[in-house]
Design a protein around this motif. Sequence first.
Motif, PDB file in Angstrom:
ATOM      1  N   PRO A 137      36.002  96.496  16.620  1.00 60.11           N
ATOM      2  CA  PRO A 137      34.682  96.431  17.252  1.00 60.11           C
ATOM      3  C   PRO A 137      34.628  97.283  18.513  1.00 60.11           C
ATOM      4  O   PRO A 137      35.597  97.357  19.279  1.00 60.11           O
ATOM      5  N   GLY A 138      33.487  97.887  18.734  1.00 65.44           N
ATOM      6  CA  GLY A 138      33.268  98.675  19.935  1.00 65.44           C
ATOM      7  C   GLY A 138      32.191  98.041  20.802  1.00 65.44           C
ATOM      8  O   GLY A 138      31.965  96.828  20.736  1.00 65.44           O
ATOM      9  N   PRO A 139      31.501  98.822  21.598  1.00 63.33           N
ATOM     10  CA  PRO A 139      30.480  98.278  22.503  1.00 63.33           C
ATOM     11  C   PRO A 139      29.318  97.658  21.729  1.00 63.33           C
ATOM     12  O   PRO A 139      28.995  98.078  20.612  1.00 63.33           O
ATOM     13  N   ALA A 140      28.706  96.660  22.347  1.00 61.42           N
ATOM     14  CA  ALA A 140      27.523  96.019  21.776  1.00 61.42           C
ATOM     15  C   ALA A 140      26.556  95.708  22.914  1.00 61.42           C
ATOM     16  O   ALA A 140      26.972  95.475  24.052  1.00 61.42           O
ATOM     17  N   SER A 141      25.268  95.672  22.616  1.00 63.89           N
ATOM     18  CA  SER A 141      24.268  95.387  23.652  1.00 63.89           C
ATOM     19  C   SER A 141      23.120  94.584  23.054  1.00 63.89           C
ATOM     20  O   SER A 141      22.854  94.643  21.843  1.00 63.89           O
ATOM     21  N   LEU A 142      22.471  93.833  23.931  1.00 60.57           N
ATOM     22  CA  LEU A 142      21.288  93.063  23.541  1.00 60.57           C
ATOM     23  C   LEU A 142      20.360  93.009  24.747  1.00 60.57           C
ATOM     24  O   LEU A 142      20.809  92.737  25.863  1.00 60.57           O
ATOM     25  N   ALA A 180      16.165  93.898  21.222  1.00 57.81           N
ATOM     26  CA  ALA A 180      16.746  95.183  20.812  1.00 57.81           C
ATOM     27  C   ALA A 180      18.252  95.039  20.874  1.00 57.81           C
ATOM     28  O   ALA A 180      18.794  94.612  21.895  1.00 57.81           O
ATOM     29  N   LEU A 181      18.910  95.351  19.759  1.00 58.19           N
ATOM     30  CA  LEU A 181      20.355  95.187  19.676  1.00 58.19           C
ATOM     31  C   LEU A 181      20.991  96.478  19.171  1.00 58.19           C
ATOM     32  O   LEU A 181      20.386  97.224  18.384  1.00 58.19           O
ATOM     33  N   ALA A 182      22.231  96.697  19.608  1.00 56.93           N
ATOM     34  CA  ALA A 182      22.984  97.855  19.126  1.00 56.93           C
ATOM     35  C   ALA A 182      24.464  97.502  19.134  1.00 56.93           C
ATOM     36  O   ALA A 182      24.920  96.673  19.933  1.00 56.93           O
ATOM     37  N   ASN A 183      25.210  98.126  18.243  1.00 58.20           N
ATOM     38  CA  ASN A 183      26.666  97.950  18.249  1.00 58.20           C
ATOM     39  C   ASN A 183      27.349  99.169  17.660  1.00 58.20           C
ATOM     40  O   ASN A 183      26.705 100.033  17.043  1.00 58.20           O
ATOM     41  N   GLN A 184      28.637  99.213  17.881  1.00 60.94           N
ATOM     42  CA  GLN A 184      29.486 100.235  17.277  1.00 60.94           C
ATOM     43  C   GLN A 184      30.735  99.547  16.738  1.00 60.94           C
ATOM     44  O   GLN A 184      31.353  98.741  17.442  1.00 60.94           O
ATOM     45  N   VAL A 185      31.098  99.850  15.497  1.00 61.78           N
ATOM     46  CA  VAL A 185      32.279  99.271  14.867  1.00 61.78           C
ATOM     47  C   VAL A 185      32.994 100.383  14.127  1.00 61.78           C
ATOM     48  O   VAL A 185      32.392 101.100  13.318  1.00 61.78           O
ATOM     49  N   ASP A 186      34.273 100.550  14.426  1.00 58.71           N
ATOM     50  CA  ASP A 186      35.089 101.603  13.799  1.00 58.71           C
ATOM     51  C   ASP A 186      35.872 100.980  12.647  1.00 58.71           C
ATOM     52  O   ASP A 186      36.913 100.355  12.852  1.00 58.71           O
TER      53      ASP A 186
END
Length: 597
Positions: free
Chosen positions: A76-81, A222-228
């Motif tokens: 898992p990488g950065p996530a925001s809400l 509004a949500l965002a995430n990054q997953v490698d």
Amino acid sequence: MATTWHGHGHEAAVERPILDDISLAEPWALLERFSSLVRLSGSPQEAEAAAYITGKLSQWGVPYRVHHPVTLISLPGPASLRTLGPNGRSFSVKTSSFSPSTNGEEITGELVYVPGRQAQAIGDLFSGAPSAIGAQDLRGKVVMTEGLGIAARGLDLAGSGAIAALFINPGQRIHEGITTTNWGAPELGAQGRTPPVPVFGINHPDGEALKTMLAAGPVRLALANQVDTGWRPIPVIVAEIAGSQAADEFVLFHGHLDSWHVGIGDNATGDATLLEVARVFHQHREHLARTLRVAWWSGHSHGRYAGSTWYAQEFAQDLVANCVAHVNCDSPGCRWATEYRDVYAMAEAAGLVKAAVKDVTGQAAATEPPLRAGDISFNNLGISTCFMLSSTMPLALAHEKGYYGVGGCGGNIAWHTEDDTMEIADRDNLLRDMRVYAATLVRLLNAPLYPLDYRATVDQIVAIVERLQQAAGEKFDFAASLRAASDLRATLDRFYDESAELSEREADDPVVRQANATQRLLARSLVTTVYSQDGRFRQDPAHTYPPLPELAPAAELAEVAPGSDRHHVLRVHLARGQNRLVWALRQAEHRIAERIS
């Protein structure tokens, strides 16, 4: 530390000096080194941790190999809400391993709250029980509910139409987790075992704040995430300390190397225990009858037990033929962990665990059947196991502190968070737990006849089938299973009675070897049947199943209408499951009868 010693003179003479040589110097040095290493699976810092372990093994002359299997890992990488609108604000959130990724792009939707419940104990954490999410039309919405969002919970979203899921964690910290129910790397037919939408975690105060906002009117997020997520090599270290008599027979002692954050209680204390056992047992190798394999797996936290699953796959033939048992080491020696409550052990190993705990600590241990969790990756192969977790804090203390159920760290809620640092480890508890593991291993390695009692396994089967028969009533007949179990139990009584005199022989005595080979065959029949569904060389998904999972649906029969479609399907399912059980019991009886005829 008051200790008593059981077994005949030779066993006690070997066990006592081994336990006396277990010390804290090397384990504590490992903890201090690992306290600065974030050991994500396949990462450079995990490679530093692996190099530390192999450097010590090389220094002490312990033989080892390092494998680098390529397996599916998700980091898992950065996530925001953030809430949208004139009074919008941001919240701290985390995303999970194997969550779908937005690649950092925001997705927006209206928030909907679906009441849920927090896990009360470790069993709840790994349960596959569905929540209410799947029963609602949530098209285009962001659904929020209670829980950790790990394991199968994300799969409840499949039919809901939701665009994202937000799980309210029970405390101040957000616990890291994994959402796939694949056990290890996926194979053909494993599609659909990861959530269909991004999964986020939020802490309890912020979740309550969102609920309060929602009570006042609609809330858009509004949500965002990054997953490698991708296929990458991970380290698997296997040290081997050869036995001096029956060297082809081995016990596998293992735990995971990777971690969330620096992971001191989960699982640096376990890594330290593995290393100390390797050091001390190597020093006493001439007194070990059988071989000890010590393994450190990567891919536990970020690949759903990818390392141990790979090992079970690649070394399946050796494991099936020669493995006596496997002993899992996760989260020993943690702060306030002074009890051995609900230690995981298969029925045949429960007596071994209770005796080791009692002899080393003076305490009584209580055992439970193992969960489908941890690196219990050898059920399908039919290999008996004990432990996974060891000591834990008293329930009264956990309640006093306001703690909730977690999956490790001796019950400390630092589990899977940034707080799992050096203060989670406890010197006295670690020393005690290492000695408990060592006593268990010595007995598995040196007892002439394996200290595993498969009569207890048959008794477990009978108790389960009798409960299912009571639940099913006249709608299904389990008499064939009960007859086969009774016949096997009587034959096992004769086997163990006739084998009692073997306790005074050596492990390489041909008669002892034959009796132990019979016990291994017993395990291959009984363990596979009690704890797996998908066949010997396939891995069941990461759901928690009851023992005898193919018969468990009998409990539903009382609730369905006679003659209904569900009624007929259940009866077909149970008939086939009973055939499997009866066949396994009869085959086991034949093997034992051949041994004592």
